[in-house]
Enzyme design. Structure first.
Site, PDB file in Angstrom:
ATOM      1  N   ARG A 198       0.801  -1.250   0.063  1.00 40.77           N
ATOM      2  CA  ARG A 198       0.108  -0.094  -0.094  1.00 40.77           C
ATOM      3  C   ARG A 198       0.861   1.154   0.014  1.00 40.77           C
ATOM      4  O   ARG A 198       1.974   1.442   0.421  1.00 40.77           O
ATOM      5  CB  ARG A 198      -0.858  -0.081   1.298  1.00 40.77           C
ATOM      6  CG  ARG A 198      -1.784  -1.235   1.444  1.00 40.77           C
ATOM      7  CD  ARG A 198      -2.507  -1.170   2.758  1.00 40.77           C
ATOM      8  NE  ARG A 198      -3.297  -2.269   2.961  1.00 40.77           N
ATOM      9  CZ  ARG A 198      -2.910  -3.673   3.279  1.00 40.77           C
ATOM     10  NH1 ARG A 198      -1.786  -3.642   4.014  1.00 40.77           N
ATOM     11  NH2 ARG A 198      -3.842  -4.585   3.604  1.00 40.77           N
ATOM     12  N   LYS A 220      -0.916  -3.512   8.163  1.00 39.75           N
ATOM     13  CA  LYS A 220      -2.108  -2.959   9.162  1.00 39.75           C
ATOM     14  C   LYS A 220      -2.016  -3.722  10.297  1.00 39.75           C
ATOM     15  O   LYS A 220      -1.693  -4.894  10.428  1.00 39.75           O
ATOM     16  CB  LYS A 220      -3.612  -3.167   8.679  1.00 39.75           C
ATOM     17  CG  LYS A 220      -3.794  -2.312   7.294  1.00 39.75           C
ATOM     18  CD  LYS A 220      -5.217  -2.505   6.923  1.00 39.75           C
ATOM     19  CE  LYS A 220      -5.493  -1.622   5.710  1.00 39.75           C
ATOM     20  NZ  LYS A 220      -7.134  -1.734   5.112  1.00 39.75           N
ATOM     21  N   HIS A 234      -3.407   2.367  -5.064  1.00 42.84           N
ATOM     22  CA  HIS A 234      -4.213   1.145  -4.814  1.00 42.84           C
ATOM     23  C   HIS A 234      -4.143   0.251  -6.064  1.00 42.84           C
ATOM     24  O   HIS A 234      -4.103  -0.852  -6.051  1.00 42.84           O
ATOM     25  CB  HIS A 234      -5.385   1.110  -4.135  1.00 42.84           C
ATOM     26  CG  HIS A 234      -5.589   0.280  -2.906  1.00 42.84           C
ATOM     27  ND1 HIS A 234      -4.762   0.341  -1.686  1.00 42.84           N
ATOM     28  CD2 HIS A 234      -6.394  -0.732  -2.663  1.00 42.84           C
ATOM     29  CE1 HIS A 234      -4.740  -0.576  -1.059  1.00 42.84           C
ATOM     30  NE2 HIS A 234      -5.930  -1.459  -1.432  1.00 42.84           N
ATOM     31  N   ARG A 248      -1.718  -2.218  -6.622  1.00 43.27           N
ATOM     32  CA  ARG A 248      -1.708  -3.424  -5.527  1.00 43.27           C
ATOM     33  C   ARG A 248      -2.557  -4.272  -6.444  1.00 43.27           C
ATOM     34  O   ARG A 248      -2.496  -5.384  -6.448  1.00 43.27           O
ATOM     35  CB  ARG A 248      -2.373  -2.932  -4.243  1.00 43.27           C
ATOM     36  CG  ARG A 248      -2.624  -4.236  -3.193  1.00 43.27           C
ATOM     37  CD  ARG A 248      -2.735  -3.358  -1.753  1.00 43.27           C
ATOM     38  NE  ARG A 248      -3.411  -4.249  -0.912  1.00 43.27           N
ATOM     39  CZ  ARG A 248      -2.721  -4.902   0.003  1.00 43.27           C
ATOM     40  NH1 ARG A 248      -1.195  -4.930  -0.090  1.00 43.27           N
ATOM     41  NH2 ARG A 248      -3.240  -5.597   0.951  1.00 43.27           N
ATOM     42  N   HIS A 263      -3.350  -9.842   3.639  1.00 47.29           N
ATOM     43  CA  HIS A 263      -4.763 -10.135   4.137  1.00 47.29           C
ATOM     44  C   HIS A 263      -4.936 -10.990   5.196  1.00 47.29           C
ATOM     45  O   HIS A 263      -4.273 -12.284   5.226  1.00 47.29           O
ATOM     46  CB  HIS A 263      -5.664 -10.727   2.860  1.00 47.29           C
ATOM     47  CG  HIS A 263      -5.888  -9.392   1.851  1.00 47.29           C
ATOM     48  ND1 HIS A 263      -6.121  -9.966   0.471  1.00 47.29           N
ATOM     49  CD2 HIS A 263      -5.771  -8.273   1.721  1.00 47.29           C
ATOM     50  CE1 HIS A 263      -6.343  -8.582  -0.200  1.00 47.29           C
ATOM     51  NE2 HIS A 263      -5.922  -7.711   0.627  1.00 47.29           N
ATOM     52  N   TYR A 282     -10.100 -10.965  -6.099  1.00 47.19           N
ATOM     53  CA  TYR A 282      -9.328 -11.156  -7.530  1.00 47.19           C
ATOM     54  C   TYR A 282      -9.519 -12.118  -8.455  1.00 47.19           C
ATOM     55  O   TYR A 282      -9.273 -12.133  -9.575  1.00 47.19           O
ATOM     56  CB  TYR A 282      -7.702 -10.718  -7.060  1.00 47.19           C
ATOM     57  CG  TYR A 282      -7.430  -9.713  -6.346  1.00 47.19           C
ATOM     58  CD1 TYR A 282      -7.288  -8.737  -6.844  1.00 47.19           C
ATOM     59  CD2 TYR A 282      -7.194  -9.654  -4.989  1.00 47.19           C
ATOM     60  CE1 TYR A 282      -6.949  -7.255  -6.432  1.00 47.19           C
ATOM     61  CE2 TYR A 282      -6.882  -8.555  -4.220  1.00 47.19           C
ATOM     62  CZ  TYR A 282      -6.949  -7.490  -4.998  1.00 47.19           C
ATOM     63  OH  TYR A 282      -6.578  -6.202  -4.340  1.00 47.19           O
TER      64      TYR A 282
END
Length: 297
Positions: free
Chosen positions: A147, A171, A243, A246, A269, A278
């Site tokens: 990111r 994150k 993004h 990504r 994730h 995706y």
């Protein structure tokens, strides 16, 4: 309600260790929620809120043309907020406990084709210090799927050129290790050897990898600006944002035969359901090819 929101966010920051960006997003969601209840429903006490009011709020957000993922995040914020207040004894019950998640309409993520990515990455001028940096940023983001916020927090110690990997702090302060790829390594090396030394002289020994002309760490807004300039220069003719690199990274890996679990790990994730979007991109591409070339589409 404002004070309760503040206390809730403080709790998430201290006990859950959520990132600053996530806390800011939850804060915006909850302030909109409180504003909606007060202005649209004339409700100033959460004790008077039921499942109907929460569902109406989500529909209101949908009418604002928000992204499905943004609405899903708002629902998570509202649920966590009500659960927190119920656990703290400030609400008699958690009215979101039996609330079913509305079926989110799916929107395929935008991504660039391989040739479009090549044009974008070739846009910076490597004969200039800024071009060396911009090319290194774009190459590394596409090579790793990181990111914009992760790229701007990279430090010199994040890179391991011997093994060809980069340590990314994602994150929730979770670290993941992702291969850089040959072209990204070469681009970052050029920046470190010929670009960064010129700007780091103006800083106080910062360890940040990507710097501005003043020798300060780059911001997410700086990455947006780089993408905007390079997209225009490359003549892509479509909206390009951080993004999208990504999304392109993940899509191209899956199109090349990569395992979904591997892509999940590379993206950082927590849930594979997040990564599965995706696969819809790949299915859409296959459907398009079938319709184009099959004699009876």
């Amino acid at each position: 309600m404002t004070e309760w929101i503040r206390q809730f966010l403080d709790c998430l920051s201290i006990e859950k260790g959520l990132s600053r960006n996530t806390l800011l997003a939850y804060g915006r969601d909850l302030r909109r929620y409180a504003d909606y209840l007060e202005k649209k429903k004339k409700i100033t006490s959460l004790g008077k809120v039921g499942r109907r009011e929460i569902t109406d709020f989500l529909l209101h957000e949908k009418d604002r043309d928000l992204e499905p993922t943004s609405i899903a995040r708002a629902l998570v914020a509202v649920r966590m907020f009500h659960r927190f207040l119920a656990d703290e004894g400030r609400l008699p019950q958690d009215v979101t406990d039996a609330l079913e998640s509305p079926k989110l309409w799916k929107k395929l993520p935008n991504y660039l084709s391989a040739s479009e990515v090549e044009r974008l990455l070739a846009a910076p001028n490597p004969r200039r210090t800024q071009g060396l940096r911009d090319q290194a940023v774009l190459e590394l983001m596409y090579a790793t799927g990181m990111r914009a916020s992760e790229a701007t927090t990279l430090r010199l110690s994040s890179l391991d050129f011997e093994d060809g990997i980069v340590r990314i702090l994602g994150k929730g302060s979770k670290e993941r290790i992702v291969p850089m790829g040959r072209k990204a390594r070469e681009s970052v090396r050029r920046y470190l050897e010929r670009g960064r030394p010129e700007w780091v002289k103006r800083a106080n020994g910062t360890e940040a990898l990507f710097l501005t002309r003043l020798g300060r760490p780059m911001s997410r807004q700086s990455v947006w600006a780089i993408l905007k300039v390079c997209a225009k220069k490359s003549g892509l003719g479509k909206k390009v944002y951080p993004h999208i690199l990504r999304h392109s990274f993940a899509t191209h890996l899956l199109e090349g035969g990569a395992d979904l679990r591997v892509v999940q790990e590379l993206l950082g994730h927590a849930d594979i359901v997040t990564t599965q979007i995706y696969t819809h991109v790949d299915k859409a591409r296959l459907k398009g090819i079938h319709q184009k070339f099959h004699p009876r589409p």
